[in-house]
Design a protein around this motif. Sequence first.
Motif, PDB file in Angstrom:
ATOM      1  N   PHE A   1     -49.378 -29.562   4.492  1.00 25.88           N
ATOM      2  CA  PHE A   1     -48.886 -30.323   5.642  1.00 25.88           C
ATOM      3  C   PHE A   1     -49.489 -31.723   5.723  1.00 25.88           C
ATOM      4  CE2 PHE A   1     -52.265 -27.354   6.948  1.00 25.88           C
ATOM      5  CZ  PHE A   1     -53.241 -28.243   7.369  1.00 25.88           C
ATOM      6  N   ALA A   2     -50.513 -32.016   4.906  1.00 29.82           N
ATOM      7  CA  ALA A   2     -51.207 -33.296   4.985  1.00 29.82           C
ATOM      8  C   ALA A   2     -50.597 -34.373   4.093  1.00 29.82           C
ATOM      9  CB  ALA A   2     -52.684 -33.104   4.622  1.00 29.82           C
ATOM     10  N   HIS A   3     -49.624 -34.030   3.287  1.00 28.14           N
ATOM     11  CA  HIS A   3     -48.998 -35.026   2.423  1.00 28.14           C
ATOM     12  C   HIS A   3     -48.204 -36.012   3.282  1.00 28.14           C
ATOM     13  CE1 HIS A   3     -50.038 -33.388  -1.516  1.00 28.14           C
ATOM     14  NE2 HIS A   3     -49.927 -32.193  -0.952  1.00 28.14           N
ATOM     15  N   PRO A   4     -48.543 -37.294   3.216  1.00 27.06           N
ATOM     16  CA  PRO A   4     -47.937 -38.268   4.139  1.00 27.06           C
ATOM     17  C   PRO A   4     -46.440 -38.474   3.944  1.00 27.06           C
ATOM     18  CG  PRO A   4     -49.253 -39.388   2.463  1.00 27.06           C
ATOM     19  CD  PRO A   4     -49.531 -37.920   2.327  1.00 27.06           C
ATOM     20  N   HIS A   5     -45.938 -38.167   2.749  1.00 25.69           N
ATOM     21  CA  HIS A   5     -44.524 -38.405   2.477  1.00 25.69           C
ATOM     22  C   HIS A   5     -43.719 -37.105   2.360  1.00 25.69           C
ATOM     23  CE1 HIS A   5     -45.484 -42.593   2.015  1.00 25.69           C
ATOM     24  NE2 HIS A   5     -46.357 -42.329   1.054  1.00 25.69           N
ATOM     25  N   ARG A   6     -44.258 -36.017   2.895  1.00 25.57           N
ATOM     26  CA  ARG A   6     -43.486 -34.775   2.829  1.00 25.57           C
ATOM     27  C   ARG A   6     -42.175 -34.943   3.605  1.00 25.57           C
ATOM     28  NH1 ARG A   6     -44.275 -31.826   7.632  1.00 25.57           N
ATOM     29  NH2 ARG A   6     -46.071 -32.598   8.808  1.00 25.57           N
ATOM     30  N   LYS A   7     -41.161 -34.259   3.151  1.00 28.81           N
ATOM     31  CA  LYS A   7     -39.824 -34.463   3.714  1.00 28.81           C
ATOM     32  C   LYS A   7     -39.676 -33.922   5.129  1.00 28.81           C
ATOM     33  CE  LYS A   7     -37.153 -34.665  -0.600  1.00 28.81           C
ATOM     34  NZ  LYS A   7     -36.003 -34.053  -1.339  1.00 28.81           N
ATOM     35  N   THR A   8     -40.582 -33.058   5.553  1.00 29.04           N
ATOM     36  CA  THR A   8     -40.490 -32.469   6.897  1.00 29.04           C
ATOM     37  C   THR A   8     -41.418 -33.150   7.895  1.00 29.04           C
ATOM     38  OG1 THR A   8     -42.109 -30.780   6.244  1.00 29.04           O
ATOM     39  CG2 THR A   8     -39.771 -30.197   6.063  1.00 29.04           C
ATOM     40  N   VAL A   9     -41.845 -34.369   7.602  1.00 29.14           N
ATOM     41  CA  VAL A   9     -42.836 -35.026   8.449  1.00 29.14           C
ATOM     42  C   VAL A   9     -42.330 -35.220   9.884  1.00 29.14           C
ATOM     43  CG1 VAL A   9     -42.144 -37.392   7.892  1.00 29.14           C
ATOM     44  CG2 VAL A   9     -44.549 -36.885   8.463  1.00 29.14           C
ATOM     45  N   ASN A  10     -41.026 -35.264  10.077  1.00 31.04           N
ATOM     46  CA  ASN A  10     -40.467 -35.455  11.422  1.00 31.04           C
ATOM     47  C   ASN A  10     -40.004 -34.153  12.067  1.00 31.04           C
ATOM     48  OD1 ASN A  10     -40.750 -38.338  11.467  1.00 31.04           O
ATOM     49  ND2 ASN A  10     -38.995 -38.482  10.078  1.00 31.04           N
ATOM     50  N   ASP A  11     -40.283 -33.025  11.433  1.00 31.93           N
ATOM     51  CA  ASP A  11     -39.860 -31.722  11.946  1.00 31.93           C
ATOM     52  C   ASP A  11     -41.058 -30.967  12.532  1.00 31.93           C
ATOM     53  OD1 ASP A  11     -37.108 -31.903  10.963  1.00 31.93           O
ATOM     54  OD2 ASP A  11     -38.007 -31.734   8.971  1.00 31.93           O
ATOM     55  N   GLN A  12     -40.780 -30.128  13.517  1.00 26.45           N
ATOM     56  CA  GLN A  12     -41.809 -29.275  14.102  1.00 26.45           C
ATOM     57  C   GLN A  12     -41.845 -27.939  13.339  1.00 26.45           C
ATOM     58  OE1 GLN A  12     -42.755 -29.934  18.530  1.00 26.45           O
ATOM     59  NE2 GLN A  12     -40.549 -29.622  18.499  1.00 26.45           N
ATOM     60  N   ILE A  13     -43.005 -27.630  12.777  1.00 28.60           N
ATOM     61  CA  ILE A  13     -43.128 -26.457  11.914  1.00 28.60           C
ATOM     62  C   ILE A  13     -44.220 -25.537  12.439  1.00 28.60           C
ATOM     63  CG2 ILE A  13     -43.605 -25.629   9.586  1.00 28.60           C
ATOM     64  CD1 ILE A  13     -42.599 -28.331   8.560  1.00 28.60           C
ATOM     65  N   LEU A  14     -43.881 -24.266  12.561  1.00 29.47           N
ATOM     66  CA  LEU A  14     -44.816 -23.214  12.929  1.00 29.47           C
ATOM     67  C   LEU A  14     -45.131 -22.385  11.693  1.00 29.47           C
ATOM     68  CD1 LEU A  14     -42.694 -22.042  15.969  1.00 29.47           C
ATOM     69  CD2 LEU A  14     -44.851 -23.277  16.209  1.00 29.47           C
ATOM     70  N   PHE A  15     -46.401 -22.041  11.507  1.00 29.56           N
ATOM     71  CA  PHE A  15     -46.759 -21.201  10.361  1.00 29.56           C
ATOM     72  C   PHE A  15     -48.023 -20.414  10.675  1.00 29.56           C
ATOM     73  CE2 PHE A  15     -49.481 -24.784   9.810  1.00 29.56           C
ATOM     74  CZ  PHE A  15     -50.555 -24.395   9.025  1.00 29.56           C
ATOM     75  N   GLY A  16     -48.265 -19.386   9.876  1.00 35.06           N
ATOM     76  CA  GLY A  16     -49.459 -18.565  10.005  1.00 35.06           C
ATOM     77  C   GLY A  16     -50.274 -18.630   8.732  1.00 35.06           C
ATOM     78  N   HIS A  17     -50.707 -17.485   8.243  1.00 35.54           N
ATOM     79  CA  HIS A  17     -51.245 -17.297   6.892  1.00 35.54           C
ATOM     80  C   HIS A  17     -52.650 -17.834   6.667  1.00 35.54           C
ATOM     81  CE1 HIS A  17     -51.254 -16.594   2.628  1.00 35.54           C
ATOM     82  NE2 HIS A  17     -51.330 -17.878   2.335  1.00 35.54           N
ATOM     83  N   TRP A  18     -53.040 -18.950   7.287  1.00 31.31           N
ATOM     84  CA  TRP A  18     -54.250 -19.662   6.900  1.00 31.31           C
ATOM     85  C   TRP A  18     -55.285 -19.564   8.010  1.00 31.31           C
ATOM     86  CZ3 TRP A  18     -53.707 -25.106   4.240  1.00 31.31           C
ATOM     87  CH2 TRP A  18     -54.901 -25.429   3.593  1.00 31.31           C
ATOM     88  N   ALA A  19     -55.982 -18.433   8.057  1.00 28.11           N
ATOM     89  CA  ALA A  19     -56.930 -18.187   9.143  1.00 28.11           C
ATOM     90  C   ALA A  19     -58.077 -19.187   9.153  1.00 28.11           C
ATOM     91  CB  ALA A  19     -57.478 -16.765   9.048  1.00 28.11           C
ATOM     92  N   ALA A  20     -58.446 -19.708   7.989  1.00 29.73           N
ATOM     93  CA  ALA A  20     -59.576 -20.637   7.906  1.00 29.73           C
ATOM     94  C   ALA A  20     -59.322 -21.944   8.649  1.00 29.73           C
ATOM     95  CB  ALA A  20     -59.912 -20.935   6.444  1.00 29.73           C
TER      96      ALA A  20
END
Length: 271
Positions: free
Chosen positions: A211-230
Amino acid sequence: MSTYAIGDIQGCYEPFRRLLDKIHFDPVKDTLWIAGDLVNRGPGSLEVMRFLFSIRDSVIAVLGNHDLHLLGVAYANRKPGKQDTLTDILLADDREELLTWLRHLKIMHSDAKLGYAMTHAGIPPQWSLTEAAGYARELEAALRSDQFPVFLKDMYGNQPDCWHESLSGTDRLRIITNYFTRMRFCRADGTLDLITKDSANEAPEGFIPWFAHPHRKTVNDQILFGHWAALEGKTDTPQVYALDTGCVWGGQLTAMRLEDKQIFSCGCDDV
């Protein structure tokens, strides 16, 4: 009427029910989104499955890696892991009803009205929301086909580690699976590191959180995710919401009310 998104339950039935009580969840008028990993590692996987199945008309859930692993053990002779807590489901009288329901859950869910998309692990930086939805449908079709045990047998593995549209067959489905259910760190082109499970600031050299890539194609979308407890529920990235707060590891089970982004949490040992 409210919509609540909850991170990885992983068989933590009692904290899950306490969290639902805390938010006054009403299956008649409210909707529950679950970001995958309904089962495994916690002591109440069967209870979680039975409860969610009983209110299935009010539940929208996506599949996580532990859910797919359960299906692999059940239908593809995959050997259970030492920390698995899946035996009760596998021996249950209603296992086929529950597992059939599980197998037909989504890989990705999006709601234009609410303005959110949800997957278990995220969306790789090189895919748009529209592209991701199409690839999710490919994976869902494989799981829902008569040949689903073949897919489940072949889905394990870390290769290929980067997407290309020319990929086909097992390789194509495996990397789609890994992006949606196992991804944490990747390069800008989507090359995956599937070994590191540390916090976001401990990336292997050349990799950063998806999610930290500045040019990812979903930068303007709201994304919910799990998986990464850390991550402990923090991404420091606008419009990207981490829902896995490590209940099964002694942390919290967290819900976000999508209409106003209010956060509710319940500790694994709260009474």
